[in-house]
Design an enzyme around this catalytic site. Structure first.
Site, short mmCIF file in Angstrom:
data_model
loop_
_atom_site.label_atom_id
_atom_site.label_comp_id
_atom_site.label_asym_id
_atom_site.label_seq_id
_atom_site.Cartn_x
_atom_site.Cartn_y
_atom_site.Cartn_z
N GLU A 156 0.81 -1.22 0.00
CA GLU A 156 0.00 0.00 0.00
C GLU A 156 0.85 1.28 0.00
OE1 GLU A 156 -2.97 -0.30 3.07
OE2 GLU A 156 -3.90 -2.06 2.16
N GLU A 273 -5.11 -8.67 -0.10
CA GLU A 273 -5.77 -8.51 1.19
C GLU A 273 -7.23 -8.15 0.91
OE1 GLU A 273 -2.27 -6.13 3.61
OE2 GLU A 273 -4.34 -5.58 3.98
#
Length: 503
Positions: A156, A273
């Protein structure tokens, strides 16, 4: 309510992207007994293929060590972690991060365990570290094995909490240096990114342009998906609002949409995820609602992506802090001490489904095996926060199906809802003990078992009618097994006290 006629012929195989990967707390936690016991249980009853987590290169894994001006790469913990995964049938989905402090350009960290999220002082040193790690893994596990492990660059980077300043140009540079280092070791190793969080799809076009313009290696793209809103903090926990389940499927589909027409179109897509909430302290993760919410996502996600990885398989996890209670809203399918949550059972039910899909609907997935076994996963549809406090879910929900069968069937039904197969509900009734005794843990284990019912149905003209009444937030698995009676001369159940039916 109308009965749904299920077709006789399958539409195709059941996609297994739902079990391709599962998430884990930081890699150092895999050294713990509770973690290893949980992984073994998950593999026995569900059977994931890959596992992904943070912290491969963080200080607590001890890969980069320095002493009196001498630098050494050390793989003591890496080997123990990977060995423990492979023993239970899990392959690594490698995430390269975070930055070893001895190599970091700054001191910004994330999480209670302080993973460094700054770029390397020297990209040459970083590339050398990447090559050393991969060469060691190849030496230990073999080139053909490691070629099957996806290698993801960072986590991220579009968020300032995970990448200093969320500097896009700095991430592009890190990605290029890392991808080329991976291919220096072996051209067939799989490397990808940019591992985006939800809400940052504006990163796709610049990333695709950068990779194409500089001919940077890329074998897959990855993204994360969550459907929760802003955090409302309480002591040792949070609450959040939620979008409808379709929001997760829309996020799964985002890479394909945004990369259409670019050089990256058509690459495998990994959602490395996903969950409802992105917080490890939201009680929603422990509930039956969470399982009902995710049922249509597991049933349909495989049409959109190559894998989608539930975050995470167990509550041995310490990002926000050390958990202060057995149930604390952790991401895990399992609590500490291996209590199965309702969402665990959703996955275990998926693992029991047949191989070929006969039909899918808004509240059911019907599959069949070659031996004639028919399986039904059914759930009560739920919505999001805008649909009311229970996602517009009433007290019960009916599913009525007409199923094709070749003979009479024995029916076995397993159910999880607000009161059945729900250790969290039992825990609340027991006063929410933060540190339950062994006796209470045994009770909670019993309470976590799905309700089991069994009966038989006689086939009429090649079908049976299945009528299911689901409780609030229920997920249920029904197996219909073909019955061929055996011969038992002299057997007459009417001769038993209390029996009035021949069996």
């Amino acid at each position: 309510m109308n009965r749904v006629q299920i077709p006789t012929e399958p539409t195709g195989p059941l996609p297994d992207a739902w079990r391709e990967c599962v998430g884990t707390g930081r890699l150092n936690l895999a050294l713990r007994a509770d973690y290893q016991e949980s992984a073994a249980l998950v593999q026995r009853e569900i059977g994931f293929r890959y596992i992904r987590g943070h912290g491969l290169l963080s200080d607590d894994m001890g890969v980069l060590r320095e002493s009196q001006g001498v630098t050494r790469y050390t793989f003591t913990y890496v080997d123990q972690v990977v060995d423990s995964w492979l023993r239970v049938g899990l392959k690594p989905f490698l995430e390269l991060g975070f930055m070893p402090s001895a190599m970091a350009s700054g001191d910004q960290t994330v999480f209670w365990w302080k993973g460094n999220v700054t770029p390397p002082r020297s990209h040459d040193d970083w590339a050398a570290l990447v090559r050393a790690v991969l060469r060691h893994l190849i030496d230990r596990y073999g080139l053909e094995e490691v070629r099957t492990w996806p290698i993801e660059v960072w986590n991220e980077p579009n968020l300032t909490v995970f990448w200093e300043g969320a500097d896009q140009a700095a991430y592009h540079r890190l990605y290029e240096v890392t991808a080329r280092a991976v291919k220096d070791v072996d051209a067939s190793l799989q490397v990808g990114g940019p591992v985006l969080s939800p809400g940052s799809d504006e990163w796709w076009a610049p990333f695709a342009d950068f990779v194409a313009a500089r001919d940077v290696p890329i074998d897959f793209v990855s993204r994360h998906a969550y459907s929760s809103g802003p955090v409302q903090k309480v002591p040792f926990g949070v609450y959040q609002t939620f979008e409808r389940p379709q929001e997760l499927l829309d996020q799964f589909d985002a890479p394909r949409r945004h990369l259409e027409g670019t050089a990256l179109a058509g690459l495998p897509v990994h959602i490395s995820e996903f969950n409802t909430s992105y917080r490890p302290d939201n009680p929603v993760h422990d509930t039956a609602w969470n399982a009902a919410y995710l049922a249509p996502v597991l049933a349909g996600g495989g049409d959109l992506v190559d894998s989608f990885s539930y975050w995470t398989f167990c509550d041995v996890f310490e990002e926000a802090d050390i958990p202060t209670s057995l149930f604390h809203g952790g991401f895990g399918l399992l609590t500490h001490r291996q209590l199965r949550k309702p969402t665990y059972h959703l996955y275990a039910f998926m693992a029991r489904l047949g191989r070929s899909v006969l039909a899918r609907g808004e509240d059911h997935l019907v599959c069949r095996d070659d031996d004639g076994r028919v399986t039904v996963l059914a759930w009560q549809p739920v919505g999001g926060s805008d649909d009311g406090p229970y996602g517009s879910a009433p007290a019960s929900h009916e599913v009525r199906l007409r199923l094709p069968v070749a003979s009479d069937v024995a029916v076995v039904r397993r159910s999880v809802n607000e009161t059945e197969g729900n250790a969290w509900t039992a825990w609340r009734e027991l006063g929410r003990p933060r540190n339950p005794s062994e006796r209470v843990l045994d009770l909670l284990r019993d309470a976590s078992a799905p309700a089991l019912r069994h009966y038989s149905l006689a086939a009429v003209d090649g079908h049976v009618d299945l009528d299911l009444v689901l409780g609030q937030h229920e997920v249920t698995l029904v197996e219909l097994l073909p019955v061929t009676p055996d011969e038992h001369p002299g057997l007459d159940d009417r001769r038993l006290l209390g029996q009035d039916v021949v069996g």
